[in-house]
Design a protein around this motif. Structure first.
Motif, short mmCIF file in Angstrom:
data_model
loop_
_atom_site.label_atom_id
_atom_site.label_comp_id
_atom_site.label_asym_id
_atom_site.label_seq_id
_atom_site.Cartn_x
_atom_site.Cartn_y
_atom_site.Cartn_z
N VAL A 23 68.82 -42.00 -83.61
CA VAL A 23 69.50 -43.28 -83.71
C VAL A 23 68.92 -44.22 -82.66
N ARG A 54 79.38 -43.80 -82.94
CA ARG A 54 79.97 -43.59 -84.27
C ARG A 54 79.22 -42.50 -85.04
N ILE A 55 77.91 -42.47 -84.91
CA ILE A 55 77.11 -41.48 -85.65
C ILE A 55 77.19 -40.10 -84.99
N GLN A 85 82.96 -45.95 -73.95
CA GLN A 85 83.13 -47.26 -74.53
C GLN A 85 83.87 -48.18 -73.56
N GLU A 125 77.62 -47.96 -76.35
CA GLU A 125 76.69 -47.76 -77.48
C GLU A 125 77.52 -47.39 -78.72
N THR A 126 78.20 -48.39 -79.27
CA THR A 126 79.17 -48.16 -80.35
C THR A 126 78.52 -47.54 -81.57
N HIS A 127 77.35 -48.04 -81.95
CA HIS A 127 76.68 -47.53 -83.15
C HIS A 127 76.31 -46.06 -82.99
N SER A 174 71.12 -49.89 -78.42
CA SER A 174 71.23 -51.34 -78.50
C SER A 174 69.99 -52.07 -78.00
#
Length: 446
Positions: free
Chosen positions: A338, A404-405, A361, A399-401, A341
Motif C-alpha cells: 500500500v 483501513r487495508i 490515528q 495513515e488512514t488509507h 500519504s
C-alpha cells in the motif's frame, strides 16, 4: 556451483552424505577430472529438475512428465512487419486444427521485450525426430499454425532446446537432520501456463533464506527450519493444480470453437462470427493471466503464525479465490502493498529482520493512546533485544488509507514480508516474548 560465496564453474555435485551436524558433498571438476569432498553445516539443493542433491536424499517425485515434448527457441528478430501482422501481443497461442487432430495447442510465441527478443514453443508430436528440429523450421512452423509455414527474418538464434514439461512435487524437501534442503525445480516442477515456476523458486529462496540466516546467526529457534517445507510445499501443490487447469482451458479452444484458418481472416459475417466466438472463449477462460489469488492470496499455515484469539476469530482469513487477491494481515498472509500519504511504499520502511508496524490515528492521540503505543513498542523492543531477534519499529501516524487495508493497530512482519502476528488493541498486547519466540521457531503454539 557456488562455494563460500564464489561461483565455481565447471564443478558439479555428484552426491552427499548427511551427518548430525554437517554435510559432506562430493564435487567433481569436469575440466581437470578432480573429485574432492567439501563439508558444510547446511546445503541448499537448487540444482534443477535432475537434482543430484534430491537423488542423494532419496526424495522421490510425485507426478511425472506430460506426454508431449516441447522445442524451445530463443531468438532475435526486428521483422516486426511480419511478426506483428495480427497486431502486437505478449503471448500468442496457436491451437491445432481439430479436423486433423484431437484438438490442443500446437505452439506459442512470447514477446520478451516486444521489440526484437522472442521465444517460440513448438509442442511436438510423440513421433518427432530431434534431428529434424531446427530453429528456422520451428519458428516458421509455429507462426504458420494451421496454414503453410510462415518464415520471418531471424537476426540471431540465442538458444534452443527440447524439453518435456513435468508436473511433480518431491515427497520431502528436507533431510532427516534438517541439514539439507531443496528449492526451485529440484523439489517442484510445473508446466508453463500461469508462469508459476520461477515465482515458486524465488519464493522458496525468500522463505528458506531468512530462516537459514536466523539459524546461522543464532536467533532462529529449533523449529524454524522445519517450517520451510510446511509452508512452501502446499503452495507448490496449489500452483501446480492451477497451472494444469489453465492449460486445459487453453487446450480446450480448438474443440470448443469450430476453427477455420480461411474463415478467420474473412471480413464477411462468418469471419466476424468466428472471431467473436474465439474472443468470448478467451475472455471467459483467461485464468492464466488473471489468477491473482493463486499468485498472492495463499496463506502459510505453520507454527510460526501467532494467532490472536480475539482479532483473528473476529476477522477470519479471507476465503481463497483463485482469481482475486483480497488484502489481509491475517497471520501467515503476505502483508498488503500500500502507498502511504507521501507516495512511498509501506514496505520501504521494513527492516532486514522483523518489523513491528504500528498505526495511530489523530483521534487516538487525544485519548492518550500515543503513550500506550510507546509502551507496547518498548515491550517488543525489550523482548527482541533479550532474545537477540532483529526488530525494527515503524510508527505510522494518521495513515488512514493504509490502516483501513491493514485493519490492525499492530502487525508483526517477518523478513519475507509475511504477517506473523497482529493486534487491534494498544493496551492489551500479548506477551511480547511469547509472540517473538513463536514467530522465530523457538516455541510451538500453546
Amino acid at each position: 556451483m557456488r562455494i563460500n560465496d564464489r561461483y565455481c564453474y565447471g564443478w558439479a555435485v555428484e552426491g552427499l552424505v548427511q551427518y548430525e551436524d554437517t554435510v559432506e558433498v562430493q564435487i567433481h571438476d569436469r575440466v581437470s577430472n578432480i573429485r574432492k569432498p567439501i563439508r558444510s553445516p547446511y546445503v541448499a539443493g537448487c540444482d534443477g529438475a535432475w537434482s543430484a542433491v534430491r537423488k542423494s536424499l532419496g526424495a522421490e517425485l510425485e507426478g511425472g512428465p506430460m506426454h508431449r515434448a516441447v522445442a524451445l527457441t530463443h531468438f532475435k528478430s526486428k521483422d516486426l512487419e511480419r511478426i506483428h501482422r495480427q497486431g502486437r501481443f505478449w503471448h500468442s497461442l496457436f491451437p491445432m486444427d481439430p479436423t486433423t487432430n484431437n484438438g490442443s495447442i500446437s505452439g506459442a510465441i512470447i514477446a520478451q521485450d516486444g521489440k526484437e527478443t522472442w521465444t517460440v514453443h513448438d509442442y511436438l508430436g510423440s513421433d518427432y525426430n530431434a534431428d529434424d528440429v531446427t530453429a528456422e523450421k520451428t519458428v516458421a512452423q509455429v507462426l504458420g499454425n494451421m496454414g503453410s509455414p510462415y518464415p520471418i527474418s531471424l537476426d540471431e538464434i540465442t538458444a534452443t532446446s527440447i524439453f518435456t514439461p513435468t508436473v511433480a512435487n518431491a515427497k520431502t524437501w528436507t533431510s532427516n537432520h534438517q541439514r539439507v534442503f531443496l528449492a526451485g525445480d529440484s523439489c517442484h516442477q510445473t508446466i508453463l501456463s500461469g508462469g508459476y515456476g520461477m515465482n515458486m523458486g524465488l519464493a522458496d529462496a525468500w522463505d528458506f533464506g531468512w530462516k537459514l540466516a536466523a539459524t546461522v546467526q543464532g536467533w532462529g529457534g529449533t523449529h524454524l527450519l522445519r517450517t520451510y517445507e510446511q509452508e512452501r510445499r502446499p503452495v507448490a501443490a496449489l500452483m501446480q493444480h492451477w497451472s494444469k487447469i489453465h492449460m486445459m482451458k487453453l487446450m480446450g479452444l480448438s474443440t470448443a470453437v469450430r476453427l477455420d484458418p480461411v474463415v478467420i481472416e474473412s471480413m464477411d459475417e462468418h469471419g466476424i462470427a468466428l472471431r467473436e466466438e474465439i474472443d468470448q472463449y478467451v475472455q471467459e477462460n483467461d485464468d492464466q493471466n488473471q489468477s491473482f489469488g493463486v499468485v498472492m492470496g495463499y496463506r502459510y499455515e505453520s507454527s510460526l503464525a501467532v494467532l490472536n484469539e480475539k482479532v483473528d476469530v473476529e476477522r477470519a482469513a479471507p476465503q481463497f479465490d483463485s482469481r482475486s487477491y483480497i488484502p489481509t494481515t491475517f497471520p501467515g498472509s503476505r502483508v498488503p502493498h500500500v502507498a502511504l500519504s507521501d507516495g512511498s511504499a509501506i514496505s520501504g520502511g521494513f527492516g532486514k529482520g522483523f518489523t513491528m508496524v504500528a498505526f495511530l490515528q489523530k483521534e487516538a492521540v487525544a485519548a492518550g493512546d500515543q503513550f500506550q503505543m510507546a509502551i507496547a513498542l518498548a515491550s517488543f523492543a525489550e523482548a527482541a533485544s533479550k532474545h537477540s531477534i532483529p526488530l525494527k519499529s515503524v510508527c505510522l501516524m494518521n495513515e488512514t488509507h493504509a490502516f483501513r487495508i491493514w485493519d490492525a493497530c499492530f502487525v508483526l512482519v517477518r523478513p519475507d514480508g509475511v504477517s506473523a502476528w497482529r493486534s487491534d488493541s494498544l493496551d492489551k498486547v500479548h506477551n511480547a516474548s511469547q509472540v517473538l519466540l513463536q514467530a522465530t521457531g523457538h516455541s510451538l503454539p500453546l
